[in-house]
Design an enzyme around this catalytic site. Structure first.
Site, short mmCIF file in Angstrom:
data_model
loop_
_atom_site.label_atom_id
_atom_site.label_comp_id
_atom_site.label_asym_id
_atom_site.label_seq_id
_atom_site.Cartn_x
_atom_site.Cartn_y
_atom_site.Cartn_z
CG LEU A 138 -1.95 -1.09 1.38
CD1 LEU A 138 -2.67 -0.96 2.73
CD2 LEU A 138 -2.95 -1.05 0.24
CG ASP A 139 0.52 4.22 -2.96
OD1 ASP A 139 1.34 3.39 -3.38
OD2 ASP A 139 -0.35 4.76 -3.68
CE LYS A 140 5.38 8.94 4.72
NZ LYS A 140 6.39 10.02 4.56
#
Length: 324
Positions: A138-140
């Site tokens: 997942l993106d940050k």
């Protein structure tokens, strides 16, 4: 720390004429072909008690295959005491609910302080699993559910399931603009031509498919439920921006504040303060990589997302009342 892998089995008649590497790939599907071949070359595989380091050796059926291998843990990354919100755990997998601001894997600009560092501290044995068991990211600043493999066998099977599109991932998002109906975005995604840290719809990109449906409509925003058919970097963010509905707060793909006319002060403040993409991995469903059991998890929306939805609802309700 290392993990000892030991197996013993008889080559089935169906492997008649197959090479050794092909036979053991069929016999031990929990391990990747490249890993099995490495074990052959390292002398960790015996056939009828004899070490064979030739992957092309022909099998006839009935041979006794023994694997006695050692997998060393990765030592490149530091174990760090970082809290993990664990939704589910057994001997083979972990499911976590990732908060905003937590990077999944070390990289440029984020050498540590990641989910991977946390996993190495929480379960040191995971160091022998490729990428510490991380099979998708997942993106940050995207929140929500991730599955982690605790063993090599679980990791191999989860990666294969992901490639075969057998893992279902659904997200909730708030997009800019008023969307009247759901749909599908089927556009290839590749590296942006000039902005190397970003992705873009590109003719030469990899096939990418995102399904979406409308959950709730506000005056100038739309709450969505999205399902990934593929899992490219920034896929939902890129696809929604491509159809001119970037996610609220998205710093890279045009999610700047776009308040409706006569927006309430609360909505104006919330939109300006929302500095991350309004995206949450809300549901994860998969067949357990070892038992085969169908398992599904749900993660509630994080507090900042709930607050955003609430002020959008209030603004919509207030302005609808004022129109009468």
């Amino acid at each position: 720390m290392a993990e000892i892998i030991q197996h013993k089995d008889t080559v089935p008649e169906s492997c008649l004429g197959k090479r050794l590497d092909q036979a053991i790939a069929q016999m031990f599907p929990d391990y990747s072909r490249s890993r099995l071949k490495d074990w052959i070359l390292a002398g960790s595989v015996t056939v009828n008690g004899e070490v064979l380091t030739r992957a092309r050796e022909k099998m006839y059926g009935g041979e006794i295959i023994t694997i006695n291998a050692e997998v060393a843990a990765e030592v490149r990354f530091e174990a760090q005491d970082i809290a993990l919100n664990i939704v589910y755990e057994d001997e083979d997998i972990l499911v976590i609910n990732k908060p905003a601001g937590l990077v999944v894997h070390p990289g440029a600009g984020n050498p540590d302080g990641t989910v991977l560092n946390a996993l190495l501290h929480y379960y040191p044995q995971i160091g022998v699993v490729p990428r510490a068991g991380i099979v998708h990211r997942l993106d940050k600043d995207t929140t929500g559910l991730m599955v982690i493999a605790k063993t090599i066998a679980a990791q191999t099977n989860l990666v294969e399931a992901l490639q075969l599109r057998e893992i279902t991932r659904e997200y909730e998002a708030v997009a800019n603009g008023l969307m009247t109906a759901g749909g599908v975005v089927d556009e290839p995604i590749g590296r942006h031509a000039t902005k190397r840290t970003q992705m873009a719809v590109a003719f030469s990109g990899r096939p990418s498919v995102t399904h979406y449906r409308v959950l709730e409509k506000y005056r100038l925003h739309t709450r969505l439920r999205l399902r990934l058919e593929t899992g490219r970097t920034h896929q939902i963010r890129v696809h929604m921006a491509h159809i001119t509905h970037p996610l609220v707060g998205d710093p890279n793909y045009g999610g700047r504040p776009r308040p409706p006319k006569n927006a309430t002060p609360e909505l104006l403040t919330k939109l300006r303060a929302f500095k991350r993409q309004a995206l949450h991995a809300a549901m994860l469903s998969l067949y357990h990589p070892i038992t085969g059991e169908l398992m599904t998890w749900h993660a509630d929306l994080p507090e900042d997302f709930v607050e955003l939805v609430t002020v959008l609802q209030q603004d919509t309700k207030l302005n609808a009342t004022e129109e009468y």
